[in-house]
Design a protein around this motif. Structure first.
Motif, PDB file in Angstrom:
ATOM      1  N   ALA A   3      30.417  51.749  71.504  1.00  0.00           N
ATOM      2  CA  ALA A   3      31.155  51.494  70.266  1.00  0.00           C
ATOM      3  C   ALA A   3      31.358  49.995  70.093  1.00  0.00           C
ATOM      4  O   ALA A   3      31.405  49.252  71.072  1.00  0.00           O
ATOM      5  CB  ALA A   3      32.501  52.195  70.327  1.00  0.00           C
ATOM      6  N   ALA A   5      33.224  46.399  69.437  1.00  0.00           N
ATOM      7  CA  ALA A   5      34.498  45.875  69.949  1.00  0.00           C
ATOM      8  C   ALA A   5      35.628  46.264  68.998  1.00  0.00           C
ATOM      9  O   ALA A   5      35.470  46.221  67.785  1.00  0.00           O
ATOM     10  CB  ALA A   5      34.422  44.364  70.100  1.00  0.00           C
ATOM     11  N   GLN A   6      36.756  46.643  69.556  1.00  0.00           N
ATOM     12  CA  GLN A   6      37.890  47.118  68.773  1.00  0.00           C
ATOM     13  C   GLN A   6      38.795  45.958  68.349  1.00  0.00           C
ATOM     14  O   GLN A   6      38.961  44.993  69.088  1.00  0.00           O
ATOM     15  CB  GLN A   6      38.686  48.134  69.579  1.00  0.00           C
ATOM     16  CG  GLN A   6      37.866  49.350  70.000  1.00  0.00           C
ATOM     17  CD  GLN A   6      37.352  50.134  68.805  1.00  0.00           C
ATOM     18  OE1 GLN A   6      38.117  50.507  67.933  1.00  0.00           O
ATOM     19  NE2 GLN A   6      36.056  50.365  68.761  1.00  0.00           N
ATOM     20  N   THR A   7      39.397  46.096  67.176  1.00  0.00           N
ATOM     21  CA  THR A   7      40.313  45.084  66.648  1.00  0.00           C
ATOM     22  C   THR A   7      41.596  45.022  67.461  1.00  0.00           C
ATOM     23  O   THR A   7      42.148  43.958  67.678  1.00  0.00           O
ATOM     24  CB  THR A   7      40.656  45.397  65.177  1.00  0.00           C
ATOM     25  OG1 THR A   7      39.437  45.467  64.447  1.00  0.00           O
ATOM     26  CG2 THR A   7      41.556  44.335  64.586  1.00  0.00           C
ATOM     27  N   ASN A   8      42.079  46.183  67.894  1.00  0.00           N
ATOM     28  CA  ASN A   8      43.330  46.254  68.645  1.00  0.00           C
ATOM     29  C   ASN A   8      43.095  46.578  70.110  1.00  0.00           C
ATOM     30  O   ASN A   8      42.236  47.404  70.436  1.00  0.00           O
ATOM     31  CB  ASN A   8      44.259  47.320  68.053  1.00  0.00           C
ATOM     32  CG  ASN A   8      44.822  46.906  66.720  1.00  0.00           C
ATOM     33  OD1 ASN A   8      45.018  45.735  66.455  1.00  0.00           O
ATOM     34  ND2 ASN A   8      45.089  47.881  65.869  1.00  0.00           N
ATOM     35  N   TRP A   9      43.863  45.939  70.963  1.00  0.00           N
ATOM     36  CA  TRP A   9      43.965  46.298  72.368  1.00  0.00           C
ATOM     37  C   TRP A   9      45.351  46.888  72.566  1.00  0.00           C
ATOM     38  O   TRP A   9      46.143  46.949  71.621  1.00  0.00           O
ATOM     39  CB  TRP A   9      43.770  45.074  73.249  1.00  0.00           C
ATOM     40  CG  TRP A   9      42.377  44.510  73.246  1.00  0.00           C
ATOM     41  CD1 TRP A   9      41.249  45.072  72.734  1.00  0.00           C
ATOM     42  CD2 TRP A   9      41.973  43.259  73.803  1.00  0.00           C
ATOM     43  NE1 TRP A   9      40.161  44.248  72.929  1.00  0.00           N
ATOM     44  CE2 TRP A   9      40.585  43.121  73.593  1.00  0.00           C
ATOM     45  CE3 TRP A   9      42.641  42.237  74.461  1.00  0.00           C
ATOM     46  CZ2 TRP A   9      39.861  42.016  74.020  1.00  0.00           C
ATOM     47  CZ3 TRP A   9      41.918  41.141  74.892  1.00  0.00           C
ATOM     48  CH2 TRP A   9      40.544  41.028  74.682  1.00  0.00           C
ATOM     49  N   HIS A  10      45.658  47.318  73.782  1.00  0.00           N
ATOM     50  CA  HIS A  10      46.932  47.976  74.040  1.00  0.00           C
ATOM     51  C   HIS A  10      47.573  47.437  75.308  1.00  0.00           C
ATOM     52  O   HIS A  10      46.886  46.990  76.220  1.00  0.00           O
ATOM     53  CB  HIS A  10      46.722  49.488  74.169  1.00  0.00           C
ATOM     54  CG  HIS A  10      46.163  50.099  72.927  1.00  0.00           C
ATOM     55  ND1 HIS A  10      44.814  50.129  72.654  1.00  0.00           N
ATOM     56  CD2 HIS A  10      46.768  50.670  71.867  1.00  0.00           C
ATOM     57  CE1 HIS A  10      44.609  50.704  71.490  1.00  0.00           C
ATOM     58  NE2 HIS A  10      45.778  51.040  70.975  1.00  0.00           N
ATOM     59  N   ALA A  21      49.957  48.857  70.502  1.00  0.00           N
ATOM     60  CA  ALA A  21      48.727  48.193  70.053  1.00  0.00           C
ATOM     61  C   ALA A  21      49.048  46.783  69.589  1.00  0.00           C
ATOM     62  O   ALA A  21      50.146  46.510  69.118  1.00  0.00           O
ATOM     63  CB  ALA A  21      48.099  48.977  68.910  1.00  0.00           C
ATOM     64  N   ALA A  23      46.783  43.234  67.799  1.00  0.00           N
ATOM     65  CA  ALA A  23      45.530  42.629  67.352  1.00  0.00           C
ATOM     66  C   ALA A  23      45.277  41.390  68.211  1.00  0.00           C
ATOM     67  O   ALA A  23      46.074  40.461  68.216  1.00  0.00           O
ATOM     68  CB  ALA A  23      45.613  42.253  65.887  1.00  0.00           C
ATOM     69  N   VAL A  30      30.824  43.998  73.636  1.00  0.00           N
ATOM     70  CA  VAL A  30      31.226  45.329  74.084  1.00  0.00           C
ATOM     71  C   VAL A  30      31.180  45.367  75.612  1.00  0.00           C
ATOM     72  O   VAL A  30      30.270  44.801  76.226  1.00  0.00           O
ATOM     73  CB  VAL A  30      30.295  46.401  73.470  1.00  0.00           C
ATOM     74  CG1 VAL A  30      30.595  47.777  74.032  1.00  0.00           C
ATOM     75  CG2 VAL A  30      30.433  46.400  71.957  1.00  0.00           C
TER      76      VAL A  30
END
Length: 167
Positions: A3, A5-10, A21, A23, A30
Motif C-alpha cells: 500500500a 505510504a499513509q498520511t497518518n501514523w499512530h 493518529a 499527520a 513504503v
C-alpha cells in the motif's frame, strides 16, 4: 503489492492507553522503517531505516513536540539495511542492527551528541539477513544482536561500543 505510504501514523498515549493518529508530514518510501530507538540526550526517537536506508533522507521524532523531522545522513547503505537499533549509554550512540547491511563492509551508528550517522568497518563475515534486533548489556558494555539469517551459522556477533568493533 504494498500500500502507498499513509498520511497518518499512530502513537499510544501511555497515560490512558488510547491509540491516536497524527499527520507526520514527511515523505518516505513504503516499508521505510523497521523500529525506532530513543536518544535520551536529544529527546528524539530515531526511526531505523529499512527500505528508506538507501534514500538521501532519514527521519526522527522530536519528543518535545511530536514533530517528525528529516535529516540527510550522508552515508551509503543498501535497501532493507537495518532492523532495530540499540542505544549505548556509555558512548551515547545508537547502533543500527544489520539486516541486509550485514554482508556490507560498513555498518552504522548514530552519534547522539550531534545526530550524525557514522560508518564503521566491522571486519567480520556475516550472512544475508544477518540480525533482527538487539540488546545492550551494561555489565559487559556490549550490544548483542539477535541472529536471524546468522542463526544457523557457527559464529554470532556482538558490538563493543567503546571501540565500535564487532566480535
Amino acid at each position: 503489492q504494498a500500500a502507498p505510504a499513509q498520511t497518518n501514523w499512530h502513537y499510544i498515549d501511555c497515560s490512558d492507553g488510547s491509540v491516536n493518529a497524527y499527520a507526520h508530514g514527511i515523505t518516505a518510501v513504503v516499508n521505510g522503517y523497521y523500529g525506532g530507538c530513543y536518544s535520551p540526550t536529544e529527546d528524539r526517537i530515531y526511526l531505523v531505516p529499512y527500505q528508506q536506508a538507501n534514500q538521501t533522507n532519514w527521519h526522527y521524532i522530536d519528543c518535545s513536540d511530536g514533530s517528525v523531522n528529516v535529516y540527510a545522513h550522508g552515508i551509503s547503505a543498501v535497501a532493507e539495511a537495518y532492523v532495530g537499533g540499540v542505544y549505548s549509554p556509555a558512548q551515547n550512540k545508537i547502533y543500527l542492527v544489520p539486516y541486509q547491511q550485514a554482508t556490507q563492509t560498513n555498518w552504522h551508528y548514530i552519534d547522539c551528541s550531534d545526530g550524525s550517522v557514522n560508518a564503521y568497518a566491522h571486519g567480520i563475515t556475516a550472512a544475508s539477513f544477518g540480525y533482527a534486533g538487539g540488546c545492550y548489556s551494561p555489565t559487559e558494555d556490549r550490544i548483542y544482536f539477535v541472529p536471524y539469517g546468522q542463526s544457523n551459522q557457527t559464529n554470532w556477533h556482538y558490538i563493543k561500543p567503546l571501540t565500535a568493533s564487532a566480535v
